[in-house]
Design an enzyme around this catalytic site. Structure first.
Site, mmCIF file in Angstrom:
data_model
loop_
_atom_site.group_PDB
_atom_site.id
_atom_site.type_symbol
_atom_site.label_atom_id
_atom_site.label_comp_id
_atom_site.label_asym_id
_atom_site.label_seq_id
_atom_site.Cartn_x
_atom_site.Cartn_y
_atom_site.Cartn_z
ATOM 1 N N LYS A 1 -10.296 6.652 3.880
ATOM 2 C CA LYS A 1 -11.636 6.262 4.313
ATOM 3 C C LYS A 1 -12.718 6.860 3.416
ATOM 4 O O LYS A 1 -13.674 6.176 3.044
ATOM 5 C CB LYS A 1 -11.835 6.710 5.767
ATOM 6 C CG LYS A 1 -13.149 6.336 6.386
ATOM 7 C CD LYS A 1 -13.211 4.843 6.641
ATOM 8 C CE LYS A 1 -14.562 4.245 6.436
ATOM 9 N NZ LYS A 1 -15.187 4.385 5.176
ATOM 10 N N CYS B 1 -13.607 0.799 7.444
ATOM 11 C CA CYS B 1 -12.772 0.222 6.393
ATOM 12 C C CYS B 1 -12.725 1.125 5.159
ATOM 13 O O CYS B 1 -13.754 1.650 4.735
ATOM 14 C CB CYS B 1 -13.313 -1.145 5.984
ATOM 15 S SG CYS B 1 -13.540 -2.297 7.364
ATOM 16 N N HIS C 1 -8.988 4.204 -1.847
ATOM 17 C CA HIS C 1 -7.639 3.664 -1.661
ATOM 18 C C HIS C 1 -7.222 2.785 -2.844
ATOM 19 O O HIS C 1 -7.037 1.581 -2.705
ATOM 20 C CB HIS C 1 -7.605 2.872 -0.354
ATOM 21 C CG HIS C 1 -6.282 2.301 0.027
ATOM 22 N ND1 HIS C 1 -5.075 2.796 -0.438
ATOM 23 C CD2 HIS C 1 -5.974 1.258 0.850
ATOM 24 C CE1 HIS C 1 -4.090 2.082 0.081
ATOM 25 N NE2 HIS C 1 -4.604 1.141 0.855
ATOM 26 N N CYS D 1 0.816 -1.219 0.000
ATOM 27 C CA CYS D 1 0.000 0.000 0.000
ATOM 28 C C CYS D 1 0.847 1.266 0.000
ATOM 29 O O CYS D 1 0.312 2.367 -0.133
ATOM 30 C CB CYS D 1 -0.940 -0.001 1.197
ATOM 31 S SG CYS D 1 -1.901 -1.520 1.336
#
Length: 390
Positions: free
Chosen positions: A333, A213, A337, A86
């Site tokens: 959030k 998430c 992402h 990430c």
């Protein structure tokens, strides 16, 4: 200032479920646009650094070659693809900085991109587990969300149930995301919704709820980074006052999973190299892949002692109007992402803040920004301290 390079231009696509078929199309949205934004021509670019995680999201790889497909003038420019889970986008940025600061060239193009939404949800979860230690963690229920669900469980067992504080972090970031034109989810859900289990907000990987998430996203972002002498001649220049990377061991079984020791070390290094404290920062963009990550990152960056990140939340320190706004963009959030794009996006949005060009996201008088981007469960940790140089 320990860096000899500066961000001089950028571009950012919307994040979300996009019609773009693949990373080739997404890269095409931003590569040429960033060069144009910098006031340069493709012929000025000395190197290309592409961040794409992929890991099974699409069959086509060899992503370093993609920018030249949308900007043919880049066909013979040296190009490389970086991957660091990430933190892939920040790995590409560091590669570009190393290239320039070693004297090999003066202008570098950085592009981060990911196409995630073309895969079924279950397959996305399995692909993301490639950023964990599969020998021990591949069977964790809930995929990568399950990994952070276990982290949250461990944190709660040691320090007490902080579900309410996680909901307040989610609510903060969703509220901030309303002002971000690139964000995937521009909706203020409010604290009560984020803190209540419901059909629309179920447990995903207990104790994490859906609102804890980050989203499955498509998107791309790009930066042009130039040497100091070139930056002086251009309209914009956001300098790297300091930058640092620190790693941690991959298996969670071999470390304290809630210490985020690599993140702490990266922050300490960056702040020391910059000669500043957190009090000198106007804002931070941090890696809230899950709300529990942002909570622990408060402690890793030094805003609170271990186990006391909840105080930061309760006192409103990281609200947009607080002492140190964290994720005024809405963070991962709300913004989304897309793995390879995330680190680049965080730098773009911070640069916009420092140039006073962040629109409704703007933190008034922003002078210095911190960026924290991590790969895996705090395995590859990058911190940048950015300030306006022109």
């Amino acid at each position: 200032m320990d860096s000899k390079a500066a961000i001089v231009g950028w571009a950012h696509s919307p994040f979300g479920k996009l019609e773009d078929a693949d990373t080739e199309a997404l890269i095409g949205r931003v590569a040429g646009a960033a060069i144009e934004h910098a006031g340069l021509a493709p012929a000025d670019v000395d190197s290309i650094h592409v961040g794409v995680f992929n890991a099974g999201f699409q069959k086509q790889d060899f992503q370093g070659a993609m920018p030249a497909l949308s900007v043919p003038e880049l066909a013979h420019v040296p190009a490389v693809r970086l991957e660091n889970a990430c933190a892939t986008g920040s790995a590409a940025i560091h590669s570009a900085l190393n290239y320039i600061e070693s004297g090999q060239g003066r202008i570098a193009l950085v592009v981060g991109a990911e196409k995630m939404t073309a895969k079924p949800t279950a397959e996305v979860g399995d692909i993301l587990l490639n950023a964990s230690y599969r020998k021990e963690e591949a069977d964790i229920e809930g995929g990568f969300a399950g990994v952070f669900g276990r982290i949250a469980q461990t944190y709660f067992q040691r320090y007490g149930d902080r579900s309410e504080e996680l909901a307040r972090i989610a609510a903060k970031n969703h509220k901030n995301g309303v002002s971000n034109p690139y964000a995937q989810m521009r909706k203020d859900f409010g604290f009560e919704f984020c803190n209540t289990i419901s059909e629309k907000n179920p447990y995903v990987a207990g104790p994490l709820r859906r609102t804890d998430c980050s989203l499955v996203s498509d998107g791309a972002a790009a930066l042009v980074i130039a040497s100091a002498d070139v930056a002086e001649t251009l309209q914009r220049a956001i300098a790297f006052r300091a930058r640092a990377q620190a790693n941690d061991i991959l298996p969670l079984s071999k470390r304290d999973p809630i210490a985020f020791e690599g993140a702490r070390r990266a922050w300490v290094k960056a702040l020391e190299r910059a000669g500043i404290t957190l009090d000198d920062l106007s804002l931070v963009e941090t890696h809230d892949c899950f709300t529990v990550a942002e909570l622990i990152e408060y402690e890793a960056m030094g805003l609170a002692k271990p186990g006391e990140g909840y105080k930061v939340v309760r006192e409103g320190i990281t609200e947009k109007t607080g002492k140190l706004p964290v994720n005024p963009s809405g963070g991962l959030k709300s913004k989304g992402h897309p793995i390879g794009a995330t680190g680049v996006s965080m730098h773009v949005l911070s640069a916009m803040q420092l140039m006073g060009e962040a629109g409704d996201m703007q933190i008034e008088g922003a002078k210095m920004a911190g960026v924290f981007n991590m790969g895996g469960a705090a395995v590859a940790n990058y911190v940048s301290i950015l300030e306006r140089a022109k």
